[in-house]
Design an enzyme around this catalytic site. Structure first.
Site, PDB file in Angstrom:
ATOM      1  N   ARG A  87      35.476  41.414  36.380  1.00 37.83           N
ATOM      2  CA  ARG A  87      36.513  40.450  36.001  1.00 37.83           C
ATOM      3  C   ARG A  87      36.928  39.627  37.222  1.00 37.83           C
ATOM      4  O   ARG A  87      37.468  40.179  38.187  1.00 37.83           O
ATOM      5  CB  ARG A  87      37.714  41.223  35.477  1.00 37.83           C
ATOM      6  CG  ARG A  87      38.936  40.396  35.263  1.00 37.83           C
ATOM      7  CD  ARG A  87      40.170  41.265  35.086  1.00 37.83           C
ATOM      8  NE  ARG A  87      41.314  40.444  34.816  1.00 37.83           N
ATOM      9  CZ  ARG A  87      42.572  40.822  34.991  1.00 37.83           C
ATOM     10  NH1 ARG A  87      42.842  42.052  35.417  1.00 37.83           N
ATOM     11  NH2 ARG A  87      43.559  40.001  34.730  1.00 37.83           N
ATOM     12  N   ALA A 117      49.111  42.047  33.456  1.00 35.58           N
ATOM     13  CA  ALA A 117      49.970  40.935  33.023  1.00 35.58           C
ATOM     14  C   ALA A 117      51.291  41.407  32.414  1.00 35.58           C
ATOM     15  O   ALA A 117      52.266  40.649  32.389  1.00 35.58           O
ATOM     16  CB  ALA A 117      49.205  40.064  32.032  1.00 35.58           C
ATOM     17  N   GLU A 128      54.925  50.025  42.305  1.00 33.47           N
ATOM     18  CA  GLU A 128      54.196  48.967  41.589  1.00 33.47           C
ATOM     19  C   GLU A 128      53.069  48.470  42.496  1.00 33.47           C
ATOM     20  O   GLU A 128      53.309  48.187  43.665  1.00 33.47           O
ATOM     21  CB  GLU A 128      55.192  47.827  41.307  1.00 33.47           C
ATOM     22  CG  GLU A 128      54.546  46.600  40.706  1.00 33.47           C
ATOM     23  CD  GLU A 128      55.532  45.435  40.620  1.00 33.47           C
ATOM     24  OE1 GLU A 128      56.751  45.621  40.899  1.00 33.47           O
ATOM     25  OE2 GLU A 128      55.068  44.333  40.296  1.00 33.47           O
ATOM     26  N   HIS A 183      49.472  45.875  42.887  1.00 34.62           N
ATOM     27  CA  HIS A 183      48.587  44.811  42.403  1.00 34.62           C
ATOM     28  C   HIS A 183      47.469  44.638  43.413  1.00 34.62           C
ATOM     29  O   HIS A 183      47.709  44.736  44.630  1.00 34.62           O
ATOM     30  CB  HIS A 183      49.345  43.483  42.260  1.00 34.62           C
ATOM     31  CG  HIS A 183      50.491  43.585  41.321  1.00 34.62           C
ATOM     32  ND1 HIS A 183      50.333  43.581  39.958  1.00 34.62           N
ATOM     33  CD2 HIS A 183      51.814  43.767  41.549  1.00 34.62           C
ATOM     34  CE1 HIS A 183      51.514  43.735  39.383  1.00 34.62           C
ATOM     35  NE2 HIS A 183      52.433  43.860  40.326  1.00 34.62           N
ATOM     36  N   ARG A 204      50.075  33.384  43.981  1.00 33.18           N
ATOM     37  CA  ARG A 204      49.338  32.868  42.825  1.00 33.18           C
ATOM     38  C   ARG A 204      50.251  31.999  41.934  1.00 33.18           C
ATOM     39  O   ARG A 204      51.275  31.504  42.408  1.00 33.18           O
ATOM     40  CB  ARG A 204      48.718  34.049  42.061  1.00 33.18           C
ATOM     41  CG  ARG A 204      47.722  34.834  42.944  1.00 33.18           C
ATOM     42  CD  ARG A 204      47.061  35.966  42.199  1.00 33.18           C
ATOM     43  NE  ARG A 204      46.254  35.467  41.079  1.00 33.18           N
ATOM     44  CZ  ARG A 204      45.794  36.232  40.089  1.00 33.18           C
ATOM     45  NH1 ARG A 204      46.059  37.536  40.100  1.00 33.18           N
ATOM     46  NH2 ARG A 204      45.070  35.717  39.114  1.00 33.18           N
TER      47      ARG A 204
HETATM   48  C1  DQA Z   1      47.236  42.141  38.693  1.00 30.25           C
HETATM   49  C2  DQA Z   1      47.971  40.790  38.806  1.00 30.25           C
HETATM   50  C3  DQA Z   1      48.448  40.325  37.436  1.00 30.25           C
HETATM   51  O1  DQA Z   1      49.102  39.080  37.550  1.00 30.25           O
HETATM   52  C4  DQA Z   1      47.273  40.174  36.490  1.00 30.25           C
HETATM   53  O2  DQA Z   1      47.719  39.800  35.202  1.00 30.25           O
HETATM   54  C5  DQA Z   1      46.416  41.380  36.441  1.00 30.25           C
HETATM   55  C6  DQA Z   1      46.107  42.077  37.691  1.00 30.25           C
HETATM   56  C7  DQA Z   1      46.636  42.564  40.053  1.00 30.25           C
HETATM   57  O3  DQA Z   1      46.303  43.748  40.183  1.00 30.25           O
HETATM   58  O4  DQA Z   1      46.470  41.741  40.947  1.00 30.25           O
HETATM   59  O5  DQA Z   1      45.901  41.761  35.393  1.00 30.25           O
HETATM   60  O6  DQA Z   1      48.177  43.126  38.292  1.00 30.25           O
END
Ligand code: DQA
Length: 146
Positions: free
Chosen positions: A18, A77, A98, A100, A107
């Protein structure tokens, strides 16, 4: 041994293929394997779960109470939309980090908002798969001081 639930949300099952220019080529299986190896070094147990469904993620958070000592959550998301996930994390009173892979603050503007941040002990983003390992370090440290 303290156990940590690593929860991944929608589309993260597609990691590796992805948008690799954004999320890298590491698969979710790779991420989970490195989390397990890192957790072992930290003296933690980990359980990894992924779902594309908001309700299933909420159920997993509820079920974590009394079983796990903390949560590492990449809600994908849903981070930016889900008050229900935020409420679930607040309800179980477990420390949640949390994570990411990407730097959500660099972004699109809609990714700058995180409901989860309001209830998480902290947020780690932008370090690719390493973000998860940093979250485990943060929880391990928190467990030693509390
Ligand atoms: C994410 C960042 C989110 O904005 C996005 O929708 C994802 C992946 C990340 O790991 O960078 O699905 O959580």
């Amino acid at each position: 041994m303290t156990s940590v639930l690593i929860l991944n949300g929608p589309n993260l099952n597609l990691l590796g293929t992805r948008q690799p220019e954004v999320y890298g080529r590491t698969t979710l299986a790779d991420v989970e394997a490195s989390c397990a190896a890192h957790a072992e070094k930290l003296g933690l147990d980990v359980v990894c779960t992924q779902s594309n469904h908001e309700g299933a993620l909420i159920d997993a958070i509820h079920a974590a109470k009394g079983v796990h000592g903390g949560l590492v959550i990449n809600a994908g998301a849903y981070t930016h939309t889900s008050i229900a996930l935020m409420d679930a994390v607040a309800s179980v009173e477990l420390p949640a980090v949390e994570v990411h892979l990407s730097n959500i603050h660099a972004r699109e503007e809609f990714r700058h908002v995180s409901y989860l941040s309001k209830v998480a002990v902290g947020q780690i983003c932008g370090f690719g798969a390493q973000s998860y390992l940093m979250a485990l370090d943060a929880l391990a440290h928190r467990f030693t001081i509390s």
